[in-house]
Design a protein around this motif. Sequence first.
Motif, PDB file in Angstrom:
ATOM      1  N   GLU A 109       0.827  -1.262   0.189  1.00  0.00           N
ATOM      2  CA  GLU A 109      -0.154   0.089   0.089  1.00  0.00           C
ATOM      3  C   GLU A 109       0.803   1.462   0.072  1.00  0.00           C
ATOM      4  O   GLU A 109       0.322   2.170  -0.545  1.00  0.00           O
ATOM      5  N   TYR A 110       1.950   1.122   0.592  1.00  0.00           N
ATOM      6  CA  TYR A 110       3.018   2.471   0.378  1.00  0.00           C
ATOM      7  C   TYR A 110       4.250   1.975   0.439  1.00  0.00           C
ATOM      8  O   TYR A 110       4.886   0.842   1.016  1.00  0.00           O
ATOM      9  N   VAL A 111       5.057   2.857  -0.092  1.00  0.00           N
ATOM     10  CA  VAL A 111       6.394   2.399  -0.539  1.00  0.00           C
ATOM     11  C   VAL A 111       7.394   3.849  -0.501  1.00  0.00           C
ATOM     12  O   VAL A 111       6.846   4.822  -0.724  1.00  0.00           O
ATOM     13  N   ALA A 112       8.645   3.555   0.012  1.00  0.00           N
ATOM     14  CA  ALA A 112       9.372   4.674   0.329  1.00  0.00           C
ATOM     15  C   ALA A 112      10.439   4.699  -0.775  1.00  0.00           C
ATOM     16  O   ALA A 112      11.106   3.531  -1.052  1.00  0.00           O
ATOM     17  N   VAL A 113      10.625   5.791  -1.512  1.00  0.00           N
ATOM     18  CA  VAL A 113      11.209   5.632  -2.913  1.00  0.00           C
ATOM     19  C   VAL A 113      12.352   6.866  -2.745  1.00  0.00           C
ATOM     20  O   VAL A 113      11.937   7.939  -2.263  1.00  0.00           O
ATOM     21  N   PRO A 114      13.625   6.879  -3.662  1.00  0.00           N
ATOM     22  CA  PRO A 114      14.303   8.058  -3.790  1.00  0.00           C
ATOM     23  C   PRO A 114      13.330   9.177  -4.441  1.00  0.00           C
ATOM     24  O   PRO A 114      12.527   9.034  -5.483  1.00  0.00           O
ATOM     25  N   ALA A 115      13.354  10.341  -3.907  1.00  0.00           N
ATOM     26  CA  ALA A 115      12.356  11.548  -4.190  1.00  0.00           C
ATOM     27  C   ALA A 115      12.766  11.720  -5.818  1.00  0.00           C
ATOM     28  O   ALA A 115      11.733  12.135  -6.596  1.00  0.00           O
ATOM     29  N   ILE A 116      13.885  11.704  -6.095  1.00  0.00           N
ATOM     30  CA  ILE A 116      14.503  11.994  -7.525  1.00  0.00           C
ATOM     31  C   ILE A 116      13.796  10.822  -8.699  1.00  0.00           C
ATOM     32  O   ILE A 116      13.985  11.205  -9.821  1.00  0.00           O
ATOM     33  N   ASN A 117      13.231   9.905  -8.221  1.00  0.00           N
ATOM     34  CA  ASN A 117      12.706   8.849  -8.834  1.00  0.00           C
ATOM     35  C   ASN A 117      11.299   9.120  -9.230  1.00  0.00           C
ATOM     36  O   ASN A 117      10.580   8.307 -10.029  1.00  0.00           O
ATOM     37  N   LEU A 118      10.733  10.264  -8.708  1.00  0.00           N
ATOM     38  CA  LEU A 118       9.201  10.555  -9.080  1.00  0.00           C
ATOM     39  C   LEU A 118       9.182  11.070 -10.644  1.00  0.00           C
ATOM     40  O   LEU A 118       9.870  12.099 -10.908  1.00  0.00           O
ATOM     41  N   VAL A 119       8.262  10.764 -11.338  1.00  0.00           N
ATOM     42  CA  VAL A 119       7.839  11.237 -12.613  1.00  0.00           C
ATOM     43  C   VAL A 119       6.464  11.382 -12.657  1.00  0.00           C
ATOM     44  O   VAL A 119       5.477  10.436 -12.353  1.00  0.00           O
ATOM     45  N   PRO A 120       6.098  12.929 -12.771  1.00  0.00           N
ATOM     46  CA  PRO A 120       4.778  13.310 -12.693  1.00  0.00           C
ATOM     47  C   PRO A 120       3.683  12.423 -13.790  1.00  0.00           C
ATOM     48  O   PRO A 120       4.400  12.402 -15.065  1.00  0.00           O
ATOM     49  N   LEU A 121       2.612  12.067 -13.441  1.00  0.00           N
ATOM     50  CA  LEU A 121       1.727  11.360 -14.468  1.00  0.00           C
ATOM     51  C   LEU A 121       1.041  12.458 -15.105  1.00  0.00           C
ATOM     52  O   LEU A 121       0.020  13.232 -14.478  1.00  0.00           O
ATOM     53  N   PRO A 122       0.804  12.520 -16.585  1.00  0.00           N
ATOM     54  CA  PRO A 122      -0.207  13.266 -17.332  1.00  0.00           C
ATOM     55  C   PRO A 122      -1.435  12.621 -16.704  1.00  0.00           C
ATOM     56  O   PRO A 122      -1.987  11.727 -16.637  1.00  0.00           O
ATOM     57  N   ASP A 123      -2.402  13.663 -16.597  1.00  0.00           N
ATOM     58  CA  ASP A 123      -3.920  13.417 -16.374  1.00  0.00           C
ATOM     59  C   ASP A 123      -4.356  12.229 -17.345  1.00  0.00           C
ATOM     60  O   ASP A 123      -5.413  11.648 -16.754  1.00  0.00           O
ATOM     61  N   ALA A 124      -4.256  12.221 -18.491  1.00  0.00           N
ATOM     62  CA  ALA A 124      -4.639  11.327 -19.287  1.00  0.00           C
ATOM     63  C   ALA A 124      -4.170  10.042 -19.341  1.00  0.00           C
ATOM     64  O   ALA A 124      -4.667   8.958 -19.901  1.00  0.00           O
ATOM     65  N   ASP A 292       8.917  10.031 -22.362  1.00  0.00           N
ATOM     66  CA  ASP A 292       8.471   9.889 -23.775  1.00  0.00           C
ATOM     67  C   ASP A 292       7.304   8.910 -24.104  1.00  0.00           C
ATOM     68  O   ASP A 292       6.363   9.192 -24.731  1.00  0.00           O
ATOM     69  N   LEU A 293       7.491   7.782 -23.308  1.00  0.00           N
ATOM     70  CA  LEU A 293       6.181   6.772 -23.198  1.00  0.00           C
ATOM     71  C   LEU A 293       4.980   7.345 -22.566  1.00  0.00           C
ATOM     72  O   LEU A 293       3.969   7.146 -23.490  1.00  0.00           O
ATOM     73  N   LEU A 294       5.119   7.988 -21.725  1.00  0.00           N
ATOM     74  CA  LEU A 294       3.994   8.806 -21.093  1.00  0.00           C
ATOM     75  C   LEU A 294       3.309   9.809 -21.860  1.00  0.00           C
ATOM     76  O   LEU A 294       2.007   9.828 -22.149  1.00  0.00           O
ATOM     77  N   ASP A 295       4.181  10.422 -22.701  1.00  0.00           N
ATOM     78  CA  ASP A 295       3.553  11.390 -23.795  1.00  0.00           C
ATOM     79  C   ASP A 295       2.781  10.518 -24.916  1.00  0.00           C
ATOM     80  O   ASP A 295       1.628  11.213 -25.401  1.00  0.00           O
ATOM     81  N   LEU A 296       3.414   9.456 -25.185  1.00  0.00           N
ATOM     82  CA  LEU A 296       2.985   8.695 -26.296  1.00  0.00           C
ATOM     83  C   LEU A 296       1.414   8.114 -25.743  1.00  0.00           C
ATOM     84  O   LEU A 296       0.418   7.980 -26.524  1.00  0.00           O
ATOM     85  N   VAL A 297       1.475   7.771 -24.552  1.00  0.00           N
ATOM     86  CA  VAL A 297       0.039   7.117 -23.972  1.00  0.00           C
ATOM     87  C   VAL A 297      -0.813   8.190 -23.789  1.00  0.00           C
ATOM     88  O   VAL A 297      -2.094   8.120 -24.097  1.00  0.00           O
TER      89      VAL A 297
END
Length: 336
Positions: A109-124, A292-297
Amino acid sequence: MKAIIFEEHGPIANLKLADVPVPVPLSGQALVRVRSVGLNGFDPMILAKIPGINTPLPMIPGGDISGEVAAYGPDTAIEGIPVGTRVLVDPLVGTTGVFGETVRGGACEYVAVPAINLVPLPDAVSFEDAAALPIAYGTAYRMIRERGKVQAGEKVLVLGATGGVGVCSVQLAKLAGAEVAAATSSAAKAEQLRAIGVDHVINTSETDFVKATQALWGKPRVFDEGGGADVVVNFVGGDDWPRALRCVKRGGRVLTCGATNGYDPKTDIRFIWSFEISIVGSNCWRRSDLTDLLDLVASGRLKPQISSLRPLDELPLSFQELSDRKVFGKAVLRVA
């Protein structure tokens, strides 16, 4: 919190749903509320034990994580990614670690990750589609787009075409405008390949892929570039490695990012120099590949192929399907 763990390497029966403490993010870390997690072919292998890989126990599997930023550790924040932001987590931890392999993963349910590994998700982009992307689709993207530079009009043969990397290789080659032949030993998966736009399906349970490829595109010739595939995608290795060289045109290239059926096949290198074949290796992905993949999706040009979408407690069933090679594309779990 709920998590799927294994305390010892071994069979799928070692997986269990457990209550474990919510991790506390340290300085430089973010706490992510997991919404979806994607599985990969190596997950059952990690459970069984891969020699040379140091997996901490107890282990939480799952390398492809999407969710929301729940908190940051002390003196930590990423500009433009406030608490509550929908994110994808880059699975590469530093230069040596991978979630679900050498670092506890996201089947929880929760995971601690390096903050630099975060990639914002497009709304779509949904959490489920995002969790299908990083490891398999990221690997395929780098191999097909960045390293292989597959172009419109090229003839591309994809071996092992029905797992996550293979399916994405097919999709990206088609998106580039290539003519694609894809190999599978399953009649059911052959129909699924046709459904995602494969031009030629080669059922290896019925025909030899070398003969089938040469029947499609001609036999490669030493002093004529007219016959054979421009590109052969071969991350299966094993006995298929030397045989696949017979499918490559003069001046063509072989793309590889793995060796699922064996890494040390006997190779007749005369094919490589006689036909001037380029062997192009590709390893993992870069952050730009994921964006790039997120943009394609998000734009609708690429749709991740999700073979199954299950709740967290049904992870063992997805592991079994991965082990039995019944997955077409990606197995994804919905955590919340």
